[in-house]
Write a protein that holds these residues in place. Structure first.
Motif, PDB file in Angstrom:
ATOM      1  N   MET A 159       0.823  -1.210   0.000  1.00 54.54           N
ATOM      2  CA  MET A 159       0.000   0.000   0.000  1.00 54.54           C
ATOM      3  C   MET A 159       0.858   1.261   0.000  1.00 54.54           C
ATOM      4  SD  MET A 159      -3.273  -0.963   2.403  1.00 54.54           S
ATOM      5  CE  MET A 159      -4.049   0.584   1.967  1.00 54.54           C
ATOM      6  N   GLY A 160       1.997   1.221   0.705  1.00 60.15           N
ATOM      7  CA  GLY A 160       2.911   2.362   0.669  1.00 60.15           C
ATOM      8  C   GLY A 160       3.428   2.598  -0.736  1.00 60.15           C
ATOM      9  N   TRP A 161       3.755   1.515  -1.420  1.00 60.48           N
ATOM     10  CA  TRP A 161       4.211   1.553  -2.812  1.00 60.48           C
ATOM     11  C   TRP A 161       3.115   2.117  -3.712  1.00 60.48           C
ATOM     12  CZ3 TRP A 161       6.021  -3.721  -5.341  1.00 60.48           C
ATOM     13  CH2 TRP A 161       6.363  -3.507  -6.684  1.00 60.48           C
ATOM     14  N   TYR A 162       1.891   1.603  -3.577  1.00 60.89           N
ATOM     15  CA  TYR A 162       0.768   2.025  -4.417  1.00 60.89           C
ATOM     16  C   TYR A 162       0.476   3.514  -4.261  1.00 60.89           C
ATOM     17  CZ  TYR A 162      -4.080   2.477  -6.007  1.00 60.89           C
ATOM     18  OH  TYR A 162      -5.236   2.898  -6.629  1.00 60.89           O
ATOM     19  N   ILE A 178      -1.385   9.029   3.275  1.00 59.87           N
ATOM     20  CA  ILE A 178      -1.680   7.596   3.322  1.00 59.87           C
ATOM     21  C   ILE A 178      -0.422   6.778   3.051  1.00 59.87           C
ATOM     22  CG2 ILE A 178      -3.012   5.717   2.281  1.00 59.87           C
ATOM     23  CD1 ILE A 178      -5.192   7.781   1.645  1.00 59.87           C
ATOM     24  N   SER A 179       0.380   7.209   2.083  1.00 61.72           N
ATOM     25  CA  SER A 179       1.617   6.492   1.782  1.00 61.72           C
ATOM     26  C   SER A 179       2.550   6.477   2.986  1.00 61.72           C
ATOM     27  CB  SER A 179       2.325   7.134   0.583  1.00 61.72           C
ATOM     28  OG  SER A 179       3.532   6.460   0.290  1.00 61.72           O
ATOM     29  N   ALA A 180       2.701   7.622   3.633  1.00 62.45           N
ATOM     30  CA  ALA A 180       3.564   7.709   4.818  1.00 62.45           C
ATOM     31  C   ALA A 180       3.067   6.781   5.923  1.00 62.45           C
ATOM     32  CB  ALA A 180       3.609   9.149   5.318  1.00 62.45           C
ATOM     33  N   LEU A 181       1.757   6.758   6.154  1.00 64.84           N
ATOM     34  CA  LEU A 181       1.197   5.905   7.204  1.00 64.84           C
ATOM     35  C   LEU A 181       1.393   4.426   6.873  1.00 64.84           C
ATOM     36  CD1 LEU A 181      -2.147   7.772   8.056  1.00 64.84           C
ATOM     37  CD2 LEU A 181       0.042   7.859   9.260  1.00 64.84           C
ATOM     38  N   CYS A 182       1.284   4.076   5.602  1.00 63.69           N
ATOM     39  CA  CYS A 182       1.454   2.676   5.205  1.00 63.69           C
ATOM     40  C   CYS A 182       2.900   2.216   5.364  1.00 63.69           C
ATOM     41  CB  CYS A 182       0.994   2.484   3.767  1.00 63.69           C
ATOM     42  SG  CYS A 182      -0.786   2.628   3.535  1.00 63.69           S
ATOM     43  N   TRP A 183       3.848   3.066   4.952  1.00 59.57           N
ATOM     44  CA  TRP A 183       5.256   2.711   5.163  1.00 59.57           C
ATOM     45  C   TRP A 183       5.566   2.594   6.654  1.00 59.57           C
ATOM     46  CZ3 TRP A 183       7.654   0.609   1.381  1.00 59.57           C
ATOM     47  CH2 TRP A 183       7.511   1.056   0.066  1.00 59.57           C
ATOM     48  N   GLY A 184       5.008   3.503   7.434  1.00 59.83           N
ATOM     49  CA  GLY A 184       5.194   3.422   8.881  1.00 59.83           C
ATOM     50  C   GLY A 184       4.592   2.155   9.458  1.00 59.83           C
ATOM     51  N   GLY A 193      11.041  -4.801   8.302  1.00 63.52           N
ATOM     52  CA  GLY A 193      10.326  -3.746   7.593  1.00 63.52           C
ATOM     53  C   GLY A 193      10.956  -2.375   7.758  1.00 63.52           C
ATOM     54  N   ARG A 194      11.754  -2.186   8.793  1.00 61.66           N
ATOM     55  CA  ARG A 194      12.350  -0.866   9.019  1.00 61.66           C
ATOM     56  C   ARG A 194      13.462  -0.549   8.012  1.00 61.66           C
ATOM     57  NH1 ARG A 194      10.307  -2.336  14.019  1.00 61.66           N
ATOM     58  NH2 ARG A 194      12.009  -3.635  14.764  1.00 61.66           N
ATOM     59  N   PRO A 195      14.525  -1.353   7.923  1.00 68.69           N
ATOM     60  CA  PRO A 195      15.548  -1.025   6.914  1.00 68.69           C
ATOM     61  C   PRO A 195      15.023  -1.126   5.489  1.00 68.69           C
ATOM     62  CG  PRO A 195      15.987  -3.190   7.863  1.00 68.69           C
ATOM     63  CD  PRO A 195      14.901  -2.560   8.689  1.00 68.69           C
ATOM     64  N   LEU A 224       6.754  14.787   7.140  1.00 65.85           N
ATOM     65  CA  LEU A 224       6.195  15.172   8.435  1.00 65.85           C
ATOM     66  C   LEU A 224       5.383  14.036   9.048  1.00 65.85           C
ATOM     67  CD1 LEU A 224       5.573  17.270  10.630  1.00 65.85           C
ATOM     68  CD2 LEU A 224       3.647  18.044   9.201  1.00 65.85           C
ATOM     69  N   PHE A 225       4.527  13.416   8.264  1.00 65.52           N
ATOM     70  CA  PHE A 225       3.691  12.338   8.804  1.00 65.52           C
ATOM     71  C   PHE A 225       4.503  11.089   9.101  1.00 65.52           C
ATOM     72  CE2 PHE A 225       0.047  14.889   7.920  1.00 65.52           C
ATOM     73  CZ  PHE A 225      -0.958  14.366   8.717  1.00 65.52           C
ATOM     74  N   MET A 226       5.568  10.856   8.356  1.00 66.76           N
ATOM     75  CA  MET A 226       6.455   9.751   8.695  1.00 66.76           C
ATOM     76  C   MET A 226       7.071   9.963  10.067  1.00 66.76           C
ATOM     77  SD  MET A 226       6.773   7.185   6.513  1.00 66.76           S
ATOM     78  CE  MET A 226       8.336   6.541   7.054  1.00 66.76           C
ATOM     79  N   ILE A 227       7.534  11.186  10.332  1.00 66.78           N
ATOM     80  CA  ILE A 227       8.159  11.491  11.625  1.00 66.78           C
ATOM     81  C   ILE A 227       7.145  11.377  12.750  1.00 66.78           C
ATOM     82  CG2 ILE A 227       9.245  13.323  12.973  1.00 66.78           C
ATOM     83  CD1 ILE A 227      10.492  14.344  10.351  1.00 66.78           C
ATOM     84  N   ILE A 228       5.945  11.920  12.534  1.00 71.98           N
ATOM     85  CA  ILE A 228       4.900  11.859  13.573  1.00 71.98           C
ATOM     86  C   ILE A 228       4.526  10.416  13.881  1.00 71.98           C
ATOM     87  CG2 ILE A 228       2.481  12.405  14.078  1.00 71.98           C
ATOM     88  CD1 ILE A 228       2.852  14.984  12.476  1.00 71.98           C
ATOM     89  N   PHE A 229       4.311   9.630  12.826  1.00 71.41           N
ATOM     90  CA  PHE A 229       3.866   8.255  13.024  1.00 71.41           C
ATOM     91  C   PHE A 229       4.950   7.394  13.663  1.00 71.41           C
ATOM     92  CE2 PHE A 229       2.271   4.092  11.122  1.00 71.41           C
ATOM     93  CZ  PHE A 229       1.206   4.018  12.007  1.00 71.41           C
ATOM     94  N   LEU A 230       6.217   7.698  13.381  1.00 71.81           N
ATOM     95  CA  LEU A 230       7.314   6.896  13.920  1.00 71.81           C
ATOM     96  C   LEU A 230       7.827   7.414  15.260  1.00 71.81           C
ATOM     97  CD1 LEU A 230       9.429   6.211  10.703  1.00 71.81           C
ATOM     98  CD2 LEU A 230       7.816   4.677  11.830  1.00 71.81           C
ATOM     99  N   SER A 231       7.288   8.530  15.749  1.00 68.24           N
ATOM    100  CA  SER A 231       7.777   9.115  17.003  1.00 68.24           C
ATOM    101  C   SER A 231       7.677   8.157  18.197  1.00 68.24           C
ATOM    102  CB  SER A 231       7.061  10.436  17.297  1.00 68.24           C
ATOM    103  OG  SER A 231       5.667  10.253  17.373  1.00 68.24           O
ATOM    104  N   PRO A 232       6.593   7.359  18.359  1.00 67.18           N
ATOM    105  CA  PRO A 232       6.590   6.391  19.467  1.00 67.18           C
ATOM    106  C   PRO A 232       7.744   5.395  19.378  1.00 67.18           C
ATOM    107  CG  PRO A 232       4.374   6.666  18.608  1.00 67.18           C
ATOM    108  CD  PRO A 232       5.290   7.363  17.659  1.00 67.18           C
ATOM    109  N   MET A 233       8.071   4.957  18.173  1.00 70.05           N
ATOM    110  CA  MET A 233       9.191   4.040  17.986  1.00 70.05           C
ATOM    111  C   MET A 233      10.510   4.719  18.348  1.00 70.05           C
ATOM    112  SD  MET A 233      10.472   2.146  14.477  1.00 70.05           S
ATOM    113  CE  MET A 233       8.861   1.431  14.164  1.00 70.05           C
TER     114      MET A 233
END
Length: 422
Positions: A159-162, A178-184, A193-195, A224-233
């Motif tokens: 889905m991130g790819w799509y 949506i792409s950022a959230l899917c990659w996250g 999945g991380r590297p 921005l959304f990648m950073i926000i979504f990955l902040s808990p990690m």
């Protein structure tokens, strides 16, 4: 004309229904008993989900952790939290613990149809590619167990790819989000999945480099959304670094190498192994928890199609960057697996399954366009269909037959049965 169009839609709808029904039936046939036994990682994931359901904490008493400690290792987030409502509805059992893995692969196969259509522009080929993807020896056995979040990771990558393709081709803010959230989502699903996701995002930006400067706001929102979504990690890592490094430290190739030259030699050997015909089409992974051991990770009938797909895709690299991304995804697909000590480990490079499958069907689409009017085309396609049908039949006959007995010890079936019968 409209009557024929109406009939075609009904025929495609019927074909899609039958393909979906067959795929779902294969995934859930004998689901609670095949494979026999219940591996320790599955029990750890199920128990931690049960603990969250009952207490809101994991087995060590940590409330709603980002990563779950188990057997001095750390499990990723998605599968355990998703399993909580499943256990609430169906109770704690082998069947319920394994259910999310199959569920996510079915969703990934559905998403793969739309991704395939972005490349093939043919709904029939896209439907067939989606069905074949759902049954690949690379991912089908994994979807019937629950060692980790392999299948949700595949869903996130697809889905991130799509939506990344959508983001570049039709720049809109919601595609970027949506792409950022899917990659996250893929990064939270499994440690591989991380590297892999980071590398694929880089490949995507590199492939579409001419369009980056034209959509700075879109790229900024994506970041921005990648950073926000990955902040808990990120915060979890800062508070407890071993939650992301403990597993890798045990299996890393570097820790097993004598010196730097030995490490790089090991990298090269392992990288080449993941492109060998033996791994891809003949023997695959020898670990019977990852596959049957009687076939490669891909079907043999895909071999000539993958070669045709690579050939045809390289012709379009400069004209269409989506093919550059497809080829770059193939090139870097074993990036996580080669850093570990094991050879030909299929689950650590399972992210390659959608890339190889789509490459094969791009090859089939190219063959169809190139040779459709050739007198030999109908007979060639007929032979391919018959061979593919026979190969699928033989694979599933083996999986639901001999593999059930051969894999018993790999899933601790004798131990489980002795405990139940004690």
């Amino acid at each position: 004309m409209f009557e024929n169009l109406h009939k075609t839609k009904h025929l495609f709808g019927l074909a899609a229904f039958l393909a979906g029904t067959l795929s779902i039936s294969l995934h859930f046939w004998g689901f609670g008993t095949i494979p026999n036994g219940f591996f320790c990682d599955e029990s750890s994931i199920g128990y931690n989900s049960y603990c969250i359901l009952k207490t809101g904490a994991d087995e060590y008493g940590t409330r709603f952790p980002v990563f779950f400690r188990g057997f001095d290792n750390y499990h990723d987030t998605v599968m355990i939290y998703f399993l909580v409502p499943v256990i609430k509805l169906f109770g704690l059992s082998k069947w319920s613990v394994r259910l999310p893995s199959a569920f996510f692969l079915i969703l990934a196969s559905f998403a793969f149809y739309f991704l395939s259509f972005e490349y093939l522009r043919n709904k029939w080929l896209s439907l067939i590619s989606s069905f074949v993807f759902s049954t690949l020896p690379w991912i089908f056995p994994v979807s019937r167990t629950n060692f980790s979040g392999y299948t949700p990771m595949l869903l996130g990558i697809i889905m991130g790819w799509y939506f990344m393709l959508k983001m570049f081709n039709k720049p809109k803010y919601h595609f970027a989000v949506i792409s950022a959230l899917c990659w996250g989502f893929a990064m939270y699903s499994h440690n591989c999945g991380r590297p892999v996701s980071v590398a694929l995002i880089f490949c995507g930006f590199l492939s579409f480099n001419k369009r980056l400067l034209k959509i700075p706001k879109i790229i900024g929102l994506f970041t921005l959304f990648m950073i926000i979504f990955l902040s808990p990690m990120i915060f979890a890592y800062l508070n407890n670094p071993v939650c992301l490094t403990s597993r890798f430290s045990k299996i890393s190739l570097y820790s097993q190498s004598k010196d730097l030259s030995d490490f790089f030699y090991g990298l090269i050997i392992r990288y080449l192994e993941y492109f060998s015909p033996s791994f891809l089409f003949i023997t695959g992974d020898s670990n019977l928890r990852h596959g049957t051991g009687a076939s490669g990770v891909l079907y043999i009938f895909l071999a000539p199609l993958c070669l045709a797909g690579i050939f045809s895709s390289t012709k379009y690299l400069k004209k269409n960057p989506k093919y550059a991304f497809l080829i770059s995804g193939l090139i870097i697909y074993p990036i996580a697996a080669v850093l570990t000590k094991d050879h030909m480990h299929s689950t650590r490079c399972i992210n390659g399954a959608p890339f190889w499958c789509l490459t094969g069907f791009c090859g089939l689409a190219w063959i169809t366009r190139r040779f459709y009017n050739n007198p030999l085309y109908p007979s060639t396609i007929l032979v391919l269909v018959l061979f593919a049908s026979m190969e699928l039949f033989l694979y599933f006959n083996y999986y639901f037959g001999q593999y059930v007995h051969e894999s018993r010890t790999w899933f601790e079936a004798p131990l489980i049965e002795s405990i139940i019968n004690a």
